[in-house]
Design an enzyme around this catalytic site. Sequence first.
Site, PDB file in Angstrom:
ATOM      1  CG  HIS A  42       6.780  -3.250  14.138  1.00 17.11           C
ATOM      2  ND1 HIS A  42       7.879  -4.089  14.193  1.00 17.11           N
ATOM      3  CD2 HIS A  42       5.687  -4.071  14.167  1.00 17.11           C
ATOM      4  CE1 HIS A  42       7.475  -5.346  14.237  1.00 17.11           C
ATOM      5  NE2 HIS A  42       6.150  -5.367  14.215  1.00 17.11           N
ATOM      6  CB  CYS A  59       6.703  -8.857  14.322  1.00 18.82           C
ATOM      7  SG  CYS A  59       5.194  -8.423  13.456  1.00 18.82           S
TER       8      CYS A  59
HETATM    9  C1  LIG Z   1      -2.876   2.918  13.522  1.00 20.68           C
HETATM   10  C2  LIG Z   1      -3.064   2.828  12.014  1.00 20.68           C
HETATM   11  C3  LIG Z   1      -4.395   2.120  11.707  1.00 20.68           C
HETATM   12  C4  LIG Z   1      -3.079   4.243  11.434  1.00 20.68           C
HETATM   13  O1  LIG Z   1      -3.219   4.141  10.054  1.00 20.68           O
HETATM   14  P1  LIG Z   1      -3.930   5.325   9.204  1.00 20.68           P
HETATM   15  O2  LIG Z   1      -5.176   5.717   9.906  1.00 20.68           O
HETATM   16  O3  LIG Z   1      -4.041   4.865   7.783  1.00 20.68           O
HETATM   17  O4  LIG Z   1      -2.917   6.496   9.362  1.00 20.68           O
HETATM   18  P2  LIG Z   1      -2.204   7.310   8.182  1.00 20.68           P
HETATM   19  O5  LIG Z   1      -1.072   6.516   7.663  1.00 20.68           O
HETATM   20  O6  LIG Z   1      -3.238   7.794   7.214  1.00 20.68           O
HETATM   21  O7  LIG Z   1      -1.611   8.548   8.985  1.00 20.68           O
HETATM   22  C5  LIG Z   1      -2.471   9.571   9.510  1.00 20.68           C
HETATM   23  C6  LIG Z   1      -1.672  10.368  10.529  1.00 20.68           C
HETATM   24  O8  LIG Z   1      -1.489   9.569  11.718  1.00 20.68           O
HETATM   25  C7  LIG Z   1      -0.095   9.373  11.950  1.00 20.68           C
HETATM   26  N1  LIG Z   1       0.055   7.989  12.364  1.00 20.68           N
HETATM   27  C8  LIG Z   1      -0.151   6.876  11.625  1.00 20.68           C
HETATM   28  N2  LIG Z   1       0.043   5.785  12.384  1.00 20.68           N
HETATM   29  C9  LIG Z   1       0.363   6.220  13.604  1.00 20.68           C
HETATM   30  C10 LIG Z   1       0.681   5.563  14.799  1.00 20.68           C
HETATM   31  N3  LIG Z   1       0.690   4.241  14.854  1.00 20.68           N
HETATM   32  N4  LIG Z   1       0.961   6.317  15.894  1.00 20.68           N
HETATM   33  C11 LIG Z   1       0.949   7.656  15.827  1.00 20.68           C
HETATM   34  N5  LIG Z   1       0.650   8.345  14.707  1.00 20.68           N
HETATM   35  C12 LIG Z   1       0.361   7.629  13.610  1.00 20.68           C
HETATM   36  C13 LIG Z   1       0.580   9.662  10.632  1.00 20.68           C
HETATM   37  O9  LIG Z   1       1.906  10.100  10.844  1.00 20.68           O
HETATM   38  C14 LIG Z   1      -0.283  10.742  10.065  1.00 20.68           C
HETATM   39  O10 LIG Z   1       0.037  11.966  10.709  1.00 20.68           O
HETATM   40  P3  LIG Z   1      -0.036  13.364   9.903  1.00 20.68           P
HETATM   41  O11 LIG Z   1      -1.473  13.522   9.524  1.00 20.68           O
HETATM   42  O12 LIG Z   1       0.438  14.345  10.924  1.00 20.68           O
HETATM   43  O13 LIG Z   1       0.872  13.190   8.741  1.00 20.68           O
HETATM   44  C15 LIG Z   1      -1.885   2.023  11.370  1.00 20.68           C
HETATM   45  O14 LIG Z   1      -0.667   2.691  11.648  1.00 20.68           O
HETATM   46  C16 LIG Z   1      -1.808   0.604  11.907  1.00 20.68           C
HETATM   47  O15 LIG Z   1      -2.612  -0.256  11.527  1.00 20.68           O
HETATM   48  N6  LIG Z   1      -0.811   0.301  12.762  1.00 20.68           N
HETATM   49  C17 LIG Z   1      -0.608  -1.057  13.253  1.00 20.68           C
HETATM   50  C18 LIG Z   1       0.383  -1.798  12.369  1.00 20.68           C
HETATM   51  C19 LIG Z   1       0.438  -3.262  12.716  1.00 20.68           C
HETATM   52  O16 LIG Z   1      -0.569  -3.922  12.888  1.00 20.68           O
HETATM   53  N7  LIG Z   1       1.642  -3.796  12.829  1.00 20.68           N
HETATM   54  C20 LIG Z   1       1.857  -5.176  13.199  1.00 20.68           C
HETATM   55  C21 LIG Z   1       1.891  -5.289  14.664  1.00 20.68           C
HETATM   56  S1  LIG Z   1       1.822  -6.957  15.215  1.00 20.68           S
END
Ligand SMILES: CC(C)(COP(=O)(O)OP(=O)(O)OC[C@H]1O[C@@H](n2cnc3c(N)ncnc32)[C@H](O)[C@@H]1OP(=O)(O)O)[C@@H](O)C(=O)NCCC(=O)NCCS
Length: 384
Positions: free
Chosen positions: A332, A83
């Site tokens: 990100h 990252c």
């Molecule tokens: C948090 C997380 C698990 C959510 O994934 P998910 O449950 O599959 O979510 P979806 O993509 O199905 O989205 C569902 C809803 O949540 C929202 N959403 C997804 N991720 C979000 C987040 N991080 N913050 C706020 N809203 C989020 C989407 O916009 C969607 O909204 P909608 O229903 O209004 O359209 C995923 O974003 C994640 O793993 N993030 C971390 C990424 C990471 O690890 N990066 C590296 C860092 S070191």
Amino acid sequence: MRPTWVAGAAMSRFGRLETTGREAAAAVALAALDRAGIEPGKVELTVVANAFGIAERQAHVGPLLNTALGIPQVPSFTVESACSSSSAALHEAFVHVAGGFQDVVLVVGFEKLSHLGTLAATSYFAMGADYPFESANGATFPGLYATIADAHARKYGTSSEELGAVAIKNHANGARNPHAHFQKEISLATYLASPVVASPLRLYDCCPFSDGAAAVVVAAAEAVPHPSAEPAVIRASARAGDVGDIHDRESMTSLAATQTAARAAFRQAHLEPREVQFLEVHDCFTIAELVALEDLGFFPPGSAGKATREGVTARDGTLPVNSSGGLKAKGHPVSATGAAQVVEVFEQMNGLAGSRQVPHAEVALTHNVGATGSSCSVHLFSRR
Ligand SMILES: CC(C)(COP(=O)(O)OP(=O)(O)OC[C@H]1O[C@@H](n2cnc3c(N)ncnc32)[C@H](O)[C@@H]1OP(=O)(O)O)[C@@H](O)C(=O)NCCC(=O)NCCS
């Protein structure tokens, strides 16, 4: 070392790209050069950051990007540091320009992987941790940062309300950023009602999976006698590393690589934390912002959460943090993140930040982490 500037910087909107990553990268590169008032033909080296090119089945993208820019003869290479890939690329550019090897170096970071979906994207990202010891045993980044959040809570009493204050602040800033993935404010009630992803981290503690691109033009001051925009002078460019696995580290509540890189950066710049007026830190999860602020020397260990709740780090607070919306709300796209932090610095220093403009934008810090802190870059900038 000779005086070295960010002469121009630009980014795409983060979220879901309709174009290829390469097309988005070319567009932001041209926009950054345009802001700098520098013709593509003046670029002497392109440093690309694209950690997950595999998602588009494309490696060795530098020559393709340069061809799209009309400069196929210009050398290029790709930097991978999870990252923190594009801040590592910025460091390389700085070394080349400050060291007198090139006058103008283009840094371009981009990523396109949202089409993979959460499951595949999570498993790709997990390759940035220690695969046999962490990822292969089920540890993903939300889980690893949840471990850090849990340790921080046990040691300092860090509460959900403190983590939530980071998310609420960064969403408020993202709502004012046209580049941001999420442009909506959230309340504490919304935060607390959001599902738990990896206890104690909830949905709104996590950054999303985003696509996006960002570019930075690094130039020797002497090569740009009449800059088109106010340059951000690179006062320091420091990187550090640490043990990859969090279970092998001395502390789970701080990142040694941040502390080491910060010390080196402040030493290089002859600056102290109290002189920094605004900063962009690596808030891949809300706990990461609190730990970063403590490790960078802005708050004593265990106290950044309270300061965040009190509004110290808000856009209109005494130390604005992540005025862009941070990774939490701006998004990100891994290899675009470090360069995008510099775009925010450049826009703030040029008065281009619109309703998210911070009151004092003369001295800034950017902090970009790879994985759970096995790599870290800290840069310091000031106006001339
Ligand atoms: C948090 C997380 C698990 C959510 O994934 P998910 O449950 O599959 O979510 P979806 O993509 O199905 O989205 C569902 C809803 O949540 C929202 N959403 C997804 N991720 C979000 C987040 N991080 N913050 C706020 N809203 C989020 C989407 O916009 C969607 O909204 P909608 O229903 O209004 O359209 C995923 O974003 C994640 O793993 N993030 C971390 C990424 C990471 O690890 N990066 C590296 C860092 S070191």
